[in-house]
Every structure is written in structure tokens, then in C-alpha cells.
Design a protein around this motif. Sequence first.
Motif, mmCIF file in Angstrom:
data_model
loop_
_atom_site.group_PDB
_atom_site.id
_atom_site.type_symbol
_atom_site.label_atom_id
_atom_site.label_comp_id
_atom_site.label_asym_id
_atom_site.label_seq_id
_atom_site.Cartn_x
_atom_site.Cartn_y
_atom_site.Cartn_z
ATOM 1 N N UNK A 104 0.820 -1.208 0.000
ATOM 2 C CA UNK A 104 0.000 0.000 0.000
ATOM 3 C C UNK A 104 0.858 1.263 0.000
ATOM 4 N N UNK A 105 1.944 1.258 0.754
ATOM 5 C CA UNK A 105 2.841 2.412 0.778
ATOM 6 C C UNK A 105 3.479 2.643 -0.595
ATOM 7 N N UNK A 106 3.830 1.577 -1.290
ATOM 8 C CA UNK A 106 4.401 1.703 -2.633
ATOM 9 C C UNK A 106 3.380 2.327 -3.590
ATOM 10 N N UNK A 107 2.137 1.852 -3.536
ATOM 11 C CA UNK A 107 1.076 2.424 -4.378
ATOM 12 C C UNK A 107 0.830 3.881 -4.008
ATOM 13 N N UNK A 108 0.860 4.175 -2.728
ATOM 14 C CA UNK A 108 0.663 5.542 -2.241
ATOM 15 C C UNK A 108 1.731 6.471 -2.807
ATOM 16 N N UNK A 109 2.983 6.065 -2.756
ATOM 17 C CA UNK A 109 4.081 6.892 -3.263
ATOM 18 C C UNK A 109 3.908 7.169 -4.761
ATOM 19 N N UNK A 110 3.501 6.164 -5.510
ATOM 20 C CA UNK A 110 3.283 6.347 -6.948
ATOM 21 C C UNK A 110 2.201 7.394 -7.192
ATOM 22 N N UNK A 111 1.114 7.344 -6.434
ATOM 23 C CA UNK A 111 0.006 8.278 -6.631
ATOM 24 C C UNK A 111 0.337 9.670 -6.107
ATOM 25 N N UNK A 112 1.132 9.758 -5.048
ATOM 26 C CA UNK A 112 1.591 11.063 -4.569
ATOM 27 C C UNK A 112 2.396 11.772 -5.661
ATOM 28 N N UNK A 113 3.216 11.023 -6.375
ATOM 29 C CA UNK A 113 4.023 11.599 -7.451
ATOM 30 C C UNK A 113 3.157 12.123 -8.593
ATOM 31 N N UNK A 114 1.924 11.645 -8.688
ATOM 32 C CA UNK A 114 0.997 12.087 -9.739
ATOM 33 C C UNK A 114 0.067 13.194 -9.267
ATOM 34 N N UNK A 115 0.263 13.671 -8.027
ATOM 35 C CA UNK A 115 -0.537 14.786 -7.541
ATOM 36 C C UNK A 115 -1.560 14.455 -6.481
ATOM 37 N N UNK A 116 -1.629 13.207 -6.030
ATOM 38 C CA UNK A 116 -2.554 12.840 -4.951
ATOM 39 C C UNK A 116 -2.038 13.381 -3.623
ATOM 40 N N UNK A 117 -2.903 13.390 -2.625
ATOM 41 C CA UNK A 117 -2.528 13.770 -1.262
ATOM 42 C C UNK A 117 -2.832 12.616 -0.328
ATOM 43 N N UNK A 118 -1.971 12.446 0.642
ATOM 44 C CA UNK A 118 -2.168 11.414 1.659
ATOM 45 C C UNK A 118 -2.891 12.056 2.829
ATOM 46 N N UNK A 119 -3.926 11.387 3.325
ATOM 47 C CA UNK A 119 -4.698 11.929 4.430
ATOM 48 C C UNK A 119 -4.398 11.193 5.728
ATOM 49 N N UNK A 120 -4.538 9.864 5.735
ATOM 50 C CA UNK A 120 -4.362 9.122 6.986
ATOM 51 C C UNK A 120 -4.067 7.650 6.690
ATOM 52 N N UNK A 121 -3.240 7.054 7.542
ATOM 53 C CA UNK A 121 -2.941 5.620 7.448
ATOM 54 C C UNK A 121 -3.591 4.923 8.633
ATOM 55 N N UNK A 122 -4.276 3.832 8.354
ATOM 56 C CA UNK A 122 -4.882 2.997 9.389
ATOM 57 C C UNK A 122 -4.164 1.655 9.395
ATOM 58 N N UNK A 123 -3.638 1.304 10.547
ATOM 59 C CA UNK A 123 -2.894 0.061 10.699
ATOM 60 C C UNK A 123 -3.849 -1.130 10.735
ATOM 61 N N UNK A 124 -3.330 -2.330 10.434
ATOM 62 C CA UNK A 124 -4.173 -3.520 10.555
ATOM 63 C C UNK A 124 -4.790 -3.608 11.954
ATOM 64 N N UNK A 125 -6.067 -3.885 11.994
ATOM 65 C CA UNK A 125 -6.798 -3.962 13.267
ATOM 66 C C UNK A 125 -7.516 -2.675 13.619
ATOM 67 N N UNK A 126 -7.060 -1.538 13.110
ATOM 68 C CA UNK A 126 -7.758 -0.270 13.335
ATOM 69 C C UNK A 126 -8.983 -0.220 12.426
ATOM 70 N N UNK A 127 -10.030 0.431 12.892
ATOM 71 C CA UNK A 127 -11.247 0.620 12.088
ATOM 72 C C UNK A 127 -11.769 -0.716 11.546
ATOM 73 N N UNK A 128 -11.514 -1.797 12.278
ATOM 74 C CA UNK A 128 -11.969 -3.138 11.914
ATOM 75 C C UNK A 128 -11.473 -3.594 10.551
ATOM 76 N N UNK A 129 -10.345 -3.068 10.106
ATOM 77 C CA UNK A 129 -9.831 -3.416 8.790
ATOM 78 C C UNK A 129 -8.496 -4.112 8.857
ATOM 79 N N UNK A 130 -8.008 -4.435 7.670
ATOM 80 C CA UNK A 130 -6.708 -5.098 7.584
ATOM 81 C C UNK A 130 -5.608 -4.111 7.188
ATOM 82 N N UNK A 131 -5.890 -2.823 7.387
ATOM 83 C CA UNK A 131 -4.941 -1.763 7.076
ATOM 84 C C UNK A 131 -5.277 -1.098 5.756
#
Length: 146
Positions: A104-131
Amino acid sequence: MSAREVQITFDAHDPGAQAEFWAVALRYVLQPPPDGFDTWDAALDAWGVPPEARNDRSAIVDPDGAGPRVFFQKVPEGKVAKNKLHLDVRAAAGVPPEGRMAVLEEACEQLLALGASRFQRFEPGEELGSGFIVMQDPEGNEFCLD
């Protein structure tokens, strides 16, 4: 009765740029020009579309034909509130838990380079998700990498 086909539509200030961004994010391609035309410019010339209106619309498609078409249409107003609907981009589908966040971090970096913004990272187990990572596209539309 079979399911209906779905198209996802984004309102945008710059449909062409949004199409380019989301093509990379979704591993889609720009929609090819219609049959009988080698390029979109040739089609738009034939249809009498003036140069100033050629970025009013754009679309991307799944190269395998499985996913929905994504359409971008020019609107004058900007985004003013949080999306009531967002896309979850399944960037780590099938990745084992121990490697999930790195993918996910690798995909995030690719999209940041294209003009996206990062808002928040949720770790596995947070928000009942797998990250997952919450992001915004270049025009501020929220989406998640999961």
C-alpha cells in the motif's frame, strides 16, 4: 434478470488530467477513439468540437473489459464537502498480511508523485480493517488504498 452495467462519473475541473491520474491508479487505459478514427482529435474535428471544448470530457476503461467505464465531466464549481461515496482501490488484494502495508505504501508513493494527497494511514486492526491508507486525488476526491 442480469445485473446492470455501471459507469462511475466524476465531476472535474480538468477531465483529461483526472483521467490520466485515475488510469494509473486503477491500471486502466484512456478510452480509445471510436471506430473509424485514429485519434480523438480526428474524431472531435469530424464532429465539429472546438478546441476550447476538447477537455470537457474524458473516459478511461479497463483494458480487460471487466471493470466499469470511468467518465470525467467538466463542471464549473469546485468540491466543497467530503464525498458521500468513495472508491476503495484494491492495491493489495491477495497480498499476505505481513506484506500488505508495504504494498500500500508503494502504491501511495506512486500516486503522490501524480498529484494525490495522503490523508491518513490505518494500521491492521484499526477501524476493523486489515490496514488501509486514505488519500485524495488531485482535485480533492477521497479514496482509500486497501
